[in-house]
Design an enzyme around this catalytic site. Structure first.
Site, mmCIF file in Angstrom:
data_model
loop_
_atom_site.group_PDB
_atom_site.id
_atom_site.type_symbol
_atom_site.label_atom_id
_atom_site.label_comp_id
_atom_site.label_asym_id
_atom_site.label_seq_id
_atom_site.Cartn_x
_atom_site.Cartn_y
_atom_site.Cartn_z
ATOM 1 N N TYR A 157 95.678 -7.051 112.385
ATOM 2 C CA TYR A 157 95.105 -8.362 112.719
ATOM 3 C C TYR A 157 93.587 -8.313 112.519
ATOM 4 C CZ TYR A 157 94.528 -12.513 115.833
ATOM 5 O OH TYR A 157 94.237 -13.734 116.374
ATOM 6 N N TYR A 179 93.636 -15.592 104.258
ATOM 7 C CA TYR A 179 94.914 -16.301 104.174
ATOM 8 C C TYR A 179 94.918 -17.506 105.100
ATOM 9 C CZ TYR A 179 99.931 -17.224 104.759
ATOM 10 O OH TYR A 179 101.168 -17.823 104.837
#
Lengths: 147, 379
Positions: free
Chosen positions: B278, B326
């Site tokens: 992450y 993204y």
């Protein structure tokens, strides 16, 4: 009171003490940085709570910090926010007694060049209201360190 | 949990991604949930367990018409979904339910159907951090990096290498928000947010969602999609205040969660074919690579600069482009899990060859919490 903050068009977010933290904010009004120390294991800690976070003893007492610290981590915030119009330091300082706390470093240029990590600091207090004085830190001056 | 006893049999993101003004927060949850149920060939009546963060599992169950025997509202920030997977696996093994739906949806960019965030002015962070003027995660999450850089002689170029590498992955992903290549200079010269972090070292803010469906490994092979088996899981929490992290160069939540997951999965780091860490900010993959034990302390910047995490490298990482390129709706952990499942299934836009083991590692708060899920192509 720093020049930077005097220029700010908004106010800092104000802390709201709880029964467990009131002694800390009472201390800053009197120019003291109050930590807590465990009677059983001698651990000195921050932030405030009525028991030792290391051994869970409820037998703890206030321990006034020397106010001496070093700069542990620091970013220069470029986004305007409550109490700040200009780029300013958001720092974590390591107190001589061990605990770390967030603060702003004042009375110096707000650049990484002027704020190298591990630089010696000393506490100063900014009165925000009748009930709240906020601990800030400034570069240590050898004459003022021994208080 | 018991290694390989539970599998992901449904996985999908929202139909659209990026800017979705037509859906509110709960609408994004539902869109992702309906897509995941279609992926698994299931309907709401087949679901008997629900888990979510951001909204309550009660909101979710009622909105979708589910009557669950298991509900998990664990909310520890962006890695909550890793914890949901872990808890769901345990619940399925314990017989609390058979089929768990985990959803995420967040109108991070458009702010549709987002309730007002009421900060508790008496919390410790409100008393002892907020007065110093932090403006959200960019000014708090970034602090530990400055200590890391000081201790290990790292520089902002090391951060820029993370952003550049992930943008190269995003170029292969048609759904990625940012796909144009960038250089280290582009990153260093971008708008300053919290010096030394420029805009390109911070995650996106977009709308989107995702959902997963888990069931027992015994049932998994009867579903239309290739199962992604859960081999190992971990979780931990450390502190709600970044200023109180025990070690500014290493996350306790990362090391505890990662070690637990690797021990459960009974794998070595060399067994890992694909990795998601992450990346709310560019230093997260550096901390993650080190705290999960893929490299030694202080070694991650060189590991990334040498191309190990890039296409063709020994450890392809954040192959969807990550939170930096993204998408990042606010709680990105769901999208890391989605990419891990795609890579196990072999259907990712930037597919890595022969992924047998995929690790998905999430963070919650500002190094406050962590969850780690290890997926396998076989049980």
């Amino acid at each position: 009171m720093t020049a930077d903050n005097a220029k700010a068009t908004t106010s800092r977010r104000m802390p709201m003490p709880t029964p467990e933290t009131q002694h800390f904010w009472d201390g800053t009004l009197e120019g003291e940085l109050r930590l807590q120390r465990c009677d059983d294991c001698a651990h000195t800690y921050f932030p405030p709570r009525p028991f030792c976070p290391k051994c869970a003893s409820r037998s703890v007492q206030i321990a006034v910090a020397s106010g001496r610290a070093t700069l542990h981590a620091c970013v220069i915030n470029h986004r305007p926010g409550p109490g700040f119009d200009e780029p300013h330091s958001i720092a974590v300082v390591e107190l001589e007694e061990g605990p770390r706390m967030m603060s702003n470093i004042v009375d110096c240029e707000q650049t990484h060049d002027a704020l190298p990590l591990d630089m010696p600091l000393e506490v100063t207090f900014e009165q925000l209201s009748d009930t709240i004085a906020l601990p800030l830190f400034k570069p240590a001056t050898s004459t003022e360190v021994a208080s | 949990m018991k290694r390989g006893s539970v599998a992901v049999v449904g996985a999908a993101e929202t139909t659209e991604m990026g800017k979705i003004p037509s859906l509110s927060t709960i609408g994004l949850h539902a869109d992702a949930a309906l897509n995941a149920m279609a992926d698994a060939g299931l309907s709401p009546s087949d679901i008997d367990g629900v888990a979510t963060a951001g909204i309550s599992p009660t909101d979710l169950a009622h909105y979708l018409g589910i009557t669950p025997t298991y509900a998990d509202g664990t909310a520890v920030g962006g890695c909550s979904f890793m914890l949901h997977v872990r808890h769901a696996a345990a619940a399925i093994n314990e017989g609390l339910c058979t089929t768990v739906l985990i959803t995420h949806g967040e109108s991070g960019r458009s702010g549709v159907g987002v309730g007002r965030r009421g900060a508790n002015a008496t919390s410790l962070s409100s008393q002892f951090e907020a007065p110093y003027g932090p403006m959200g995660p960019p000014t708090l999450f970034t602090l530990p990096w400055t200590r890391y850089a000081h201790e290990y002689g790292a520089s902002t170029v090391d951060l820029a290498n993370v952003a550049v590498t992930q943008r190269a992955w995003a170029a292969h992903n048609p759904r990625a928000k940012f796909r144009d290549p960038i250089t280290v200079d582009d990153v260093l010269n971008a708008k300053m947010i919290a010096d030394p972090f420029t805009m390109l070292l911070c995650c996106l803010v977009t709308d989107g969602g995702g959902a997963l469906i888990l069931t027992s490994a015994d049932r998994a092979k009867d579903f239309p999609q290739k199962p992604a088996y859960i081999l190992g899981t971990g979780e931990s929490v450390e502190t709600p205040m970044v200023s109180q992290m025990a070690d500014f160069t290493s996350s306790s939540a990362f090391t505890v969660s990662g070690a637990k997951a690797f021990a459960e999965a009974e794998i070595a780091h060399g067994d890992v074919d694909h990795l998601m860490i992450y990346d709310a900010f560019a230093h997260l993959p550096i901390f993650g690579l080190e705290d999960l034990g893929f490299v030694g302390k202080g070694e991650a910047p060189a590991f990334i600069a040498d191309g190990h995490t890039a296409m063709g490298g020994s450890l392809p990482m954040n192959t969807n482009g990550g939170g930096l390129s993204y998408m990042h709706s606010g709680m990105y952990g769901m999208y890391a899990l989605q990419e891990s499942v795609r890579q196990i299934r072999g259907i990712a836009p930037a597919q890595v060859d022969g992924v047998e083991i995929a690790v998905s590692h999430g963070v919650g708060g500002m190094f406050g919490a962590s969850g780690t899920i290890i997926f396998g192509a076989s049980a």
